[in-house]
Motif scaffolding. Sequence first.
Motif, PDB file in Angstrom:
ATOM      1  N   GLY A  38      41.783  47.592  53.594  1.00  0.00           N
ATOM      2  CA  GLY A  38      40.934  46.824  54.499  1.00  0.00           C
ATOM      3  C   GLY A  38      39.709  46.275  53.802  1.00  0.00           C
ATOM      4  N   ALA A  39      39.786  46.116  52.491  1.00  0.00           N
ATOM      5  CA  ALA A  39      38.636  45.680  51.692  1.00  0.00           C
ATOM      6  C   ALA A  39      39.126  44.885  50.493  1.00  0.00           C
ATOM      7  CB  ALA A  39      37.826  46.886  51.223  1.00  0.00           C
ATOM      8  N   VAL A  40      38.188  44.137  49.897  1.00  0.00           N
ATOM      9  CA  VAL A  40      38.478  43.402  48.666  1.00  0.00           C
ATOM     10  C   VAL A  40      37.924  44.206  47.502  1.00  0.00           C
ATOM     11  CG1 VAL A  40      38.055  41.308  47.334  1.00  0.00           C
ATOM     12  CG2 VAL A  40      38.468  41.158  49.796  1.00  0.00           C
ATOM     13  N   ASN A  41      38.824  44.631  46.621  1.00  0.00           N
ATOM     14  CA  ASN A  41      38.482  45.391  45.425  1.00  0.00           C
ATOM     15  C   ASN A  41      38.477  44.428  44.251  1.00  0.00           C
ATOM     16  OD1 ASN A  41      39.135  48.477  46.460  1.00  0.00           O
ATOM     17  ND2 ASN A  41      40.517  46.962  47.352  1.00  0.00           N
ATOM     18  N   VAL A  42      37.293  43.989  43.803  1.00  0.00           N
ATOM     19  CA  VAL A  42      37.264  43.004  42.723  1.00  0.00           C
ATOM     20  C   VAL A  42      37.317  43.712  41.374  1.00  0.00           C
ATOM     21  CG1 VAL A  42      36.020  41.314  44.120  1.00  0.00           C
ATOM     22  CG2 VAL A  42      34.752  42.800  42.584  1.00  0.00           C
ATOM     23  N   LEU A  43      37.990  43.058  40.448  1.00  0.00           N
ATOM     24  CA  LEU A  43      38.191  43.597  39.106  1.00  0.00           C
ATOM     25  C   LEU A  43      37.714  42.552  38.120  1.00  0.00           C
ATOM     26  CD1 LEU A  43      39.489  46.133  37.808  1.00  0.00           C
ATOM     27  CD2 LEU A  43      41.625  44.864  37.681  1.00  0.00           C
ATOM     28  N   VAL A  44      36.830  42.974  37.195  1.00  0.00           N
ATOM     29  CA  VAL A  44      36.233  42.006  36.282  1.00  0.00           C
ATOM     30  C   VAL A  44      36.191  42.585  34.873  1.00  0.00           C
ATOM     31  CG1 VAL A  44      33.860  42.771  36.689  1.00  0.00           C
ATOM     32  CG2 VAL A  44      34.261  40.419  35.988  1.00  0.00           C
ATOM     33  N   GLY A  45      36.203  41.710  33.894  1.00  0.00           N
ATOM     34  CA  GLY A  45      36.144  42.099  32.482  1.00  0.00           C
ATOM     35  C   GLY A  45      36.484  40.900  31.635  1.00  0.00           C
ATOM     36  N   GLU A  46      36.132  40.965  30.354  1.00  0.00           N
ATOM     37  CA  GLU A  46      36.468  39.872  29.444  1.00  0.00           C
ATOM     38  C   GLU A  46      37.986  39.756  29.283  1.00  0.00           C
ATOM     39  OE1 GLU A  46      33.930  38.866  25.936  1.00  0.00           O
ATOM     40  OE2 GLU A  46      33.482  40.998  26.068  1.00  0.00           O
ATOM     41  N   ASN A  47      38.431  38.624  28.731  1.00  0.00           N
ATOM     42  CA  ASN A  47      39.842  38.499  28.381  1.00  0.00           C
ATOM     43  C   ASN A  47      40.222  39.641  27.443  1.00  0.00           C
ATOM     44  OD1 ASN A  47      39.895  36.186  29.856  1.00  0.00           O
ATOM     45  ND2 ASN A  47      40.060  34.791  28.126  1.00  0.00           N
ATOM     46  N   GLY A  48      41.338  40.308  27.732  1.00  0.00           N
ATOM     47  CA  GLY A  48      41.771  41.416  26.892  1.00  0.00           C
ATOM     48  C   GLY A  48      41.163  42.748  27.256  1.00  0.00           C
ATOM     49  N   ALA A  49      40.387  42.800  28.349  1.00  0.00           N
ATOM     50  CA  ALA A  49      39.739  44.064  28.738  1.00  0.00           C
ATOM     51  C   ALA A  49      40.716  45.054  29.368  1.00  0.00           C
ATOM     52  CB  ALA A  49      38.590  43.791  29.708  1.00  0.00           C
ATOM     53  N   GLY A  50      41.865  44.555  29.850  1.00  0.00           N
ATOM     54  CA  GLY A  50      42.864  45.429  30.454  1.00  0.00           C
ATOM     55  C   GLY A  50      43.110  45.186  31.925  1.00  0.00           C
ATOM     56  N   LYS A  51      42.494  44.150  32.495  1.00  0.00           N
ATOM     57  CA  LYS A  51      42.628  43.879  33.933  1.00  0.00           C
ATOM     58  C   LYS A  51      44.083  43.622  34.315  1.00  0.00           C
ATOM     59  CE  LYS A  51      40.090  40.214  34.037  1.00  0.00           C
ATOM     60  NZ  LYS A  51      39.902  40.006  32.586  1.00  0.00           N
ATOM     61  N   SER A  52      44.694  42.653  33.639  1.00  0.00           N
ATOM     62  CA  SER A  52      46.068  42.290  34.003  1.00  0.00           C
ATOM     63  C   SER A  52      47.033  43.442  33.752  1.00  0.00           C
ATOM     64  CB  SER A  52      46.516  41.046  33.218  1.00  0.00           C
ATOM     65  OG  SER A  52      45.791  39.915  33.640  1.00  0.00           O
ATOM     66  N   ALA A 197      40.949  42.435  57.964  1.00  0.00           N
ATOM     67  CA  ALA A 197      40.887  42.899  59.352  1.00  0.00           C
ATOM     68  C   ALA A 197      42.172  43.607  59.765  1.00  0.00           C
ATOM     69  CB  ALA A 197      40.602  41.724  60.286  1.00  0.00           C
ATOM     70  N   GLU A 198      43.290  43.216  59.118  1.00  0.00           N
ATOM     71  CA  GLU A 198      44.581  43.848  59.418  1.00  0.00           C
ATOM     72  C   GLU A 198      44.793  45.115  58.588  1.00  0.00           C
ATOM     73  OE1 GLU A 198      47.427  40.790  58.663  1.00  0.00           O
ATOM     74  OE2 GLU A 198      46.602  39.443  60.188  1.00  0.00           O
ATOM     75  N   GLY A 199      43.801  45.478  57.746  1.00  0.00           N
ATOM     76  CA  GLY A 199      43.897  46.705  56.964  1.00  0.00           C
ATOM     77  C   GLY A 199      44.537  46.558  55.606  1.00  0.00           C
ATOM     78  N   VAL A 200      44.796  45.308  55.185  1.00  0.00           N
ATOM     79  CA  VAL A 200      45.410  45.082  53.874  1.00  0.00           C
ATOM     80  C   VAL A 200      44.377  45.361  52.778  1.00  0.00           C
ATOM     81  CG1 VAL A 200      46.442  43.346  52.343  1.00  0.00           C
ATOM     82  CG2 VAL A 200      47.038  43.385  54.778  1.00  0.00           C
ATOM     83  N   GLY A 201      44.807  46.063  51.722  1.00  0.00           N
ATOM     84  CA  GLY A 201      43.950  46.296  50.563  1.00  0.00           C
ATOM     85  C   GLY A 201      44.173  45.202  49.545  1.00  0.00           C
ATOM     86  N   ILE A 202      43.129  44.512  49.171  1.00  0.00           N
ATOM     87  CA  ILE A 202      43.245  43.365  48.271  1.00  0.00           C
ATOM     88  C   ILE A 202      42.559  43.674  46.946  1.00  0.00           C
ATOM     89  CG2 ILE A 202      42.600  40.939  47.919  1.00  0.00           C
ATOM     90  CD1 ILE A 202      42.719  40.713  51.033  1.00  0.00           C
ATOM     91  N   VAL A 203      43.278  43.410  45.845  1.00  0.00           N
ATOM     92  CA  VAL A 203      42.667  43.465  44.515  1.00  0.00           C
ATOM     93  C   VAL A 203      42.473  42.027  44.067  1.00  0.00           C
ATOM     94  CG1 VAL A 203      42.843  44.261  42.147  1.00  0.00           C
ATOM     95  CG2 VAL A 203      43.830  45.629  43.982  1.00  0.00           C
ATOM     96  N   TYR A 204      41.261  41.707  43.665  1.00  0.00           N
ATOM     97  CA  TYR A 204      40.901  40.324  43.386  1.00  0.00           C
ATOM     98  C   TYR A 204      40.351  40.231  41.966  1.00  0.00           C
ATOM     99  CZ  TYR A 204      39.013  35.680  44.641  1.00  0.00           C
ATOM    100  OH  TYR A 204      38.751  34.339  44.726  1.00  0.00           O
ATOM    101  N   ILE A 205      41.090  39.528  41.098  1.00  0.00           N
ATOM    102  CA  ILE A 205      40.668  39.341  39.711  1.00  0.00           C
ATOM    103  C   ILE A 205      40.153  37.922  39.553  1.00  0.00           C
ATOM    104  CG2 ILE A 205      41.403  39.319  37.294  1.00  0.00           C
ATOM    105  CD1 ILE A 205      43.666  41.211  38.043  1.00  0.00           C
ATOM    106  N   SER A 206      38.947  37.780  39.013  1.00  0.00           N
ATOM    107  CA  SER A 206      38.408  36.450  38.762  1.00  0.00           C
ATOM    108  C   SER A 206      37.319  36.530  37.713  1.00  0.00           C
ATOM    109  CB  SER A 206      37.832  35.848  40.052  1.00  0.00           C
ATOM    110  OG  SER A 206      37.277  34.566  39.798  1.00  0.00           O
ATOM    111  N   HIS A 207      37.134  35.408  36.984  1.00  0.00           N
ATOM    112  CA  HIS A 207      36.024  35.299  36.041  1.00  0.00           C
ATOM    113  C   HIS A 207      34.807  34.674  36.704  1.00  0.00           C
ATOM    114  CE1 HIS A 207      39.244  35.503  32.848  1.00  0.00           C
ATOM    115  NE2 HIS A 207      38.362  36.361  32.421  1.00  0.00           N
ATOM    116  N   ARG A 208      34.975  34.161  37.917  1.00  0.00           N
ATOM    117  CA  ARG A 208      33.890  33.450  38.585  1.00  0.00           C
ATOM    118  C   ARG A 208      33.022  34.455  39.344  1.00  0.00           C
ATOM    119  NH1 ARG A 208      37.559  28.316  40.688  1.00  0.00           N
ATOM    120  NH2 ARG A 208      38.042  27.545  38.595  1.00  0.00           N
ATOM    121  N   MET A 209      31.881  34.756  38.773  1.00  0.00           N
ATOM    122  CA  MET A 209      31.108  35.899  39.253  1.00  0.00           C
ATOM    123  C   MET A 209      30.492  35.678  40.630  1.00  0.00           C
ATOM    124  SD  MET A 209      29.480  37.565  35.867  1.00  0.00           S
ATOM    125  CE  MET A 209      30.450  37.632  34.374  1.00  0.00           C
ATOM    126  N   GLU A 210      30.006  34.452  40.901  1.00  0.00           N
ATOM    127  CA  GLU A 210      29.475  34.203  42.241  1.00  0.00           C
ATOM    128  C   GLU A 210      30.555  34.436  43.295  1.00  0.00           C
ATOM    129  OE1 GLU A 210      29.274  32.054  39.746  1.00  0.00           O
ATOM    130  OE2 GLU A 210      27.252  31.212  39.553  1.00  0.00           O
TER     131      GLU A 210
END
Length: 525
Positions: A38-52, A197-210
């Motif tokens: 039920g939340a957005v879990n953002v994941l950030v790091g440089e290219n090659g940091a291990g996110k993918s 709102a439906e309780g889905v857990g979202i993992v969100y990877i992006s380089h765009r910090m804003e």
Amino acid sequence: MSAHPAASHPIGLSIRGGTKVYPGTVALKEVDFDLHMGAVNVLVGENGAGKSTMMKVIAGVEQLTSGRIEMEGREVHLTSTDEAEKHGIGMIFQELNLFPNLSVADNIFMAHEKTRGGIDIDAAEQRRLTAELMRRLEHDIDPDTLVGDLKVGQQQIVEIAKSLARDARILILDEPTSALSAAEVEILFRVIDELKAEGVGIVYISHRMEELIRVGDYITVLRDGAITGARSMEGVDIAWIVRAMIGDSSKEFPKEIDHPYGGQVLKVTDMRMADGAGGFVVNGVSFSLRQGEILGIYGLMGAGRTELVEAIMGRHSHAAGLVEVDGKPMGRASVADRIAHGLALIPEDRKHDGLVQDLSIRENMTLSSLGDVTRGGVHMDLGKERSRVKDFVKRMVIKIASPENPVSSLSGGNQQKVVISKALMTNPKVLLMDEPSRGIDIGAKAEVFRVMRQLAAEGLGIVFVTSDLEEVLGLSDRILVMSNGRITGEFTRDTATDTALVTASSVGHAPDLHGSESASQKEPA
């Protein structure tokens, strides 16, 4: 979208002690990660940091070397994407996974077809459900349209619809806005709100910090395969993210060869290239380069760096802008014409764009300069060709048994040296290098960097594109930062720091980070 109390976001999946080892590298190191529902879990790091890598482990694409994954307090073994899907996990990859020759409806229900009595496909029901999904995603896309006829942004929407059609309870979005327009991004964010709102857990990877700060409820930062920060998004700002990504201390990278610069050898004015979706992948870029100068162009995936150097090289006929070499304006976009006027490109994908794998080392090295090794423009002078190849093998310290061996027999580093040799045989005045160290080992990188410094010392102007902070800081005399097709920062060796570059690379559309004078218009000191 502010963060909510953790109690309202139960943990739906955890990784404990997650380690993933590939030959020669550790991609994940003892990672502990909690995914809140039920939340957005953002994941950030440089290219090659291990996110993918971490997301592929959750999606069943890769398996941990050691450690475990838990869901609802029990260990699960996600040995395949099918197994992950059974546990309600869906992933939308940055490289879209669609069949261009099939309809939108066929793509959405591929391998999950709606059938009549388990006998034949119920195409009408698939079209009806697809139309419902498109309405939910606020896109008026006909279910019968071929995916190959859609814009990239619309294809991204189809990918999201695929996961929604399979009732994913955990949805991983890898750079989901990289190909979307501003209006499509707003629609995506509304869909994300609905899913939360439906309780889905979202993992969100992006380089765009804003974007991360706007959409995220929780944040996890990876650096070199290890988690360096994990917390609620409440109170997080860009400065905190940058510190977690790269550490508190800026590194200094002394240059090994210092030399005076010559006159201006390359000038690019107002380079623009449309992205096919109503925007620009390169948007009004201007800069100049002097003889003997190494100009680094730093930016993240989707910034427009590769498209910029390809447009300068004449690879895209629809690109607009003025390119001058030694003060002479280039005419129409033509790779052969640009080579003749002193430009050469080392492409990002050397195996696909830089080499012909079935040909020998010798044949690959002379591909771009065959006119120099022919008699009367007709007959090959094989003796001259072999002599030139021998000289470059020695000059570039290429480790080969014989120049007649297939180029595919070489290591990645030696293949890259062949590509550089091929470019140098055209006697360029400017060398454009796109990610020159990608896919080669540390020793080979050092060799390639040594060659770049030596070439610059000999008066060659070099523009090189990279997403590696250490590389751009270690090699560049001057650095331009790109984001969203624009130059968002310009730095000298004295003013460049890792924090400043990362901050500039996350800017949306800000052409001026230097006061009243636009960064894209400044001349080198």
